[in-house]
Design a protein around this motif. Structure first.
Motif, short mmCIF file in Angstrom:
data_model
loop_
_atom_site.label_atom_id
_atom_site.label_comp_id
_atom_site.label_asym_id
_atom_site.label_seq_id
_atom_site.Cartn_x
_atom_site.Cartn_y
_atom_site.Cartn_z
N ALA A 134 -21.57 0.60 30.19
CA ALA A 134 -20.90 1.02 28.95
C ALA A 134 -21.79 0.84 27.72
CB ALA A 134 -19.60 0.23 28.79
N ALA A 135 -22.41 -0.33 27.59
CA ALA A 135 -23.19 -0.61 26.39
C ALA A 135 -24.30 0.41 26.20
CB ALA A 135 -23.76 -2.02 26.44
N GLY A 136 -24.99 0.74 27.28
CA GLY A 136 -26.10 1.69 27.19
C GLY A 136 -25.65 3.09 26.82
N ASP A 191 -24.30 6.71 20.04
CA ASP A 191 -24.32 6.33 18.63
C ASP A 191 -25.68 6.61 17.99
OD1 ASP A 191 -23.04 5.16 16.33
OD2 ASP A 191 -24.27 3.38 16.65
N ARG A 192 -26.76 6.58 18.78
CA ARG A 192 -28.10 6.80 18.23
C ARG A 192 -28.53 8.26 18.28
NH1 ARG A 192 -29.58 2.42 21.69
NH2 ARG A 192 -30.65 3.97 22.97
N SER A 193 -27.73 9.11 18.88
CA SER A 193 -28.14 10.49 19.10
C SER A 193 -28.52 11.18 17.78
CB SER A 193 -27.00 11.28 19.76
OG SER A 193 -27.38 12.63 19.94
N PRO A 194 -29.75 11.71 17.68
CA PRO A 194 -30.16 12.36 16.44
C PRO A 194 -29.52 13.73 16.25
CG PRO A 194 -31.90 12.54 18.07
CD PRO A 194 -30.82 11.66 18.68
N LEU A 214 -19.04 11.51 14.33
CA LEU A 214 -18.96 10.06 14.12
C LEU A 214 -20.10 9.31 14.80
CD1 LEU A 214 -15.13 9.29 14.33
CD2 LEU A 214 -16.56 9.73 12.33
N ALA A 215 -20.93 10.02 15.56
CA ALA A 215 -22.11 9.36 16.12
C ALA A 215 -22.97 8.86 14.97
CB ALA A 215 -22.90 10.34 16.99
N GLY A 216 -23.50 7.65 15.13
CA GLY A 216 -24.26 7.04 14.07
C GLY A 216 -23.42 6.15 13.18
N ARG A 217 -22.12 6.06 13.48
CA ARG A 217 -21.22 5.23 12.69
C ARG A 217 -20.81 3.96 13.44
NH1 ARG A 217 -18.50 8.68 9.11
NH2 ARG A 217 -17.57 6.78 8.22
N GLY A 218 -21.57 3.65 14.50
CA GLY A 218 -21.24 2.49 15.31
C GLY A 218 -20.53 2.91 16.59
N LEU A 250 -7.44 -0.67 19.18
CA LEU A 250 -8.56 -0.93 18.27
C LEU A 250 -9.33 0.36 17.99
CD1 LEU A 250 -9.98 -4.30 19.67
CD2 LEU A 250 -8.50 -3.95 17.68
N LEU A 251 -9.42 1.22 19.00
CA LEU A 251 -10.12 2.49 18.83
C LEU A 251 -9.41 3.34 17.79
CD1 LEU A 251 -12.24 4.58 19.62
CD2 LEU A 251 -10.75 5.23 21.55
#
Length: 223
Positions: free
Chosen positions: A80-82, A88-91, A165-169, A178-179
């Motif tokens: 999951a973490a990976g 989240d890091r996708s440019p 929302l990628a790049g927002r955590g 929570l989601l």
């Protein structure tokens, strides 16, 4: 799928079944196969979902892989973490992500498809079920009031996270309540009432009730 950026924007949706944070319950059998496989099949059968992945804690990856292989379902299991860090890091702008909670194993494919057909690529949306229990407020061990159930909801499935929302955590997909809060802090969240069979089960006893209701419904339709 090892990195969401490898899949172009032409994909309308990536489907994710998140096992993380749910313990052993996703592996308990419903109608003879683990709960999470029902969620996987739902996403695989949804026309607008072009890729499906299962995310899991490191200690459950191998078990999930074995169950998928036994069921002959061509779905990759990733830590999951990976996966979420890569998303989240996708440019580039990744496709929207449609999450189906494995603890909502019988969410109808038709409902998931309808939700995805009605939302835009920039829209966050969550299926929900109304609260039917009486909810009291307690202060210092004393009941002081009753909450209006019409103002409460239980997050079910699917939950659609827009790619912008990628790049927002990385979203907290281990807990859909929570989601929902995470999405509200970043964008507008639309709630869509889900059918009763989309309810979330919190333990094995609730699962057996859901299983009986499903079997009863099938027998009525067949009669």
């Amino acid at each position: 799928m090892s990195d969401p950026e490898l899949h172009g924007a032409s994909l309308s949706c990536v489907g994710v079944v998140p096992l993380e944070g749910r313990g052993a319950l996703p592996f308990v059998a419903l109608h003879g196969e683990p709960l999470f496989l029902h969620a996987v099949r739902t996403l695989l059968a949804t026309p607008s979902v072009r890729d499906v992945v299962v995310t899991a804690d490191p200690d459950t990856v191998a078990e999930a892989e074995q169950e998928l292989a036994a069921a002959q379902l061509p779905v990759e299991v990733l830590e999951a973490a990976g996966w979420w860090q890569a998303w989240d890091r996708s440019p580039s702008v990744p496709p929207r992500v449609a999450l189906v909670d494995p603890l909502c194993p019988l969410v109808p494919c038709a409902f998931v498809a309808r939700v995805l057909s009605e939302v835009t690529t920039d829209t966050a949306v969550a299926g929900y079920r109304p609260v039917t229990d009486t909810v009291k407020t307690v202060v210092d061990d004393q009941i002081v009031g009753t909450l209006d159930r019409d103002r409460l909801a239980v997050v079910a499935s699917p939950v659609v996270v827009p790619g912008r929302l990628a790049g927002r955590g990385a979203p907290p997909v281990h807990d859909f309540a929570l989601l929902a809060d995470w999405l509200r802090e970043r964008t507008e969240l639309h709630l869509v009432r889900a059918p009763s069979m989309a309810r979330r089960v919190g333990d094995e006893s609730a699962l057996r009730v859901l299983e009986c209701l499903d079997e009863l419904g099938r027998s009525v339709h067949e009669a």
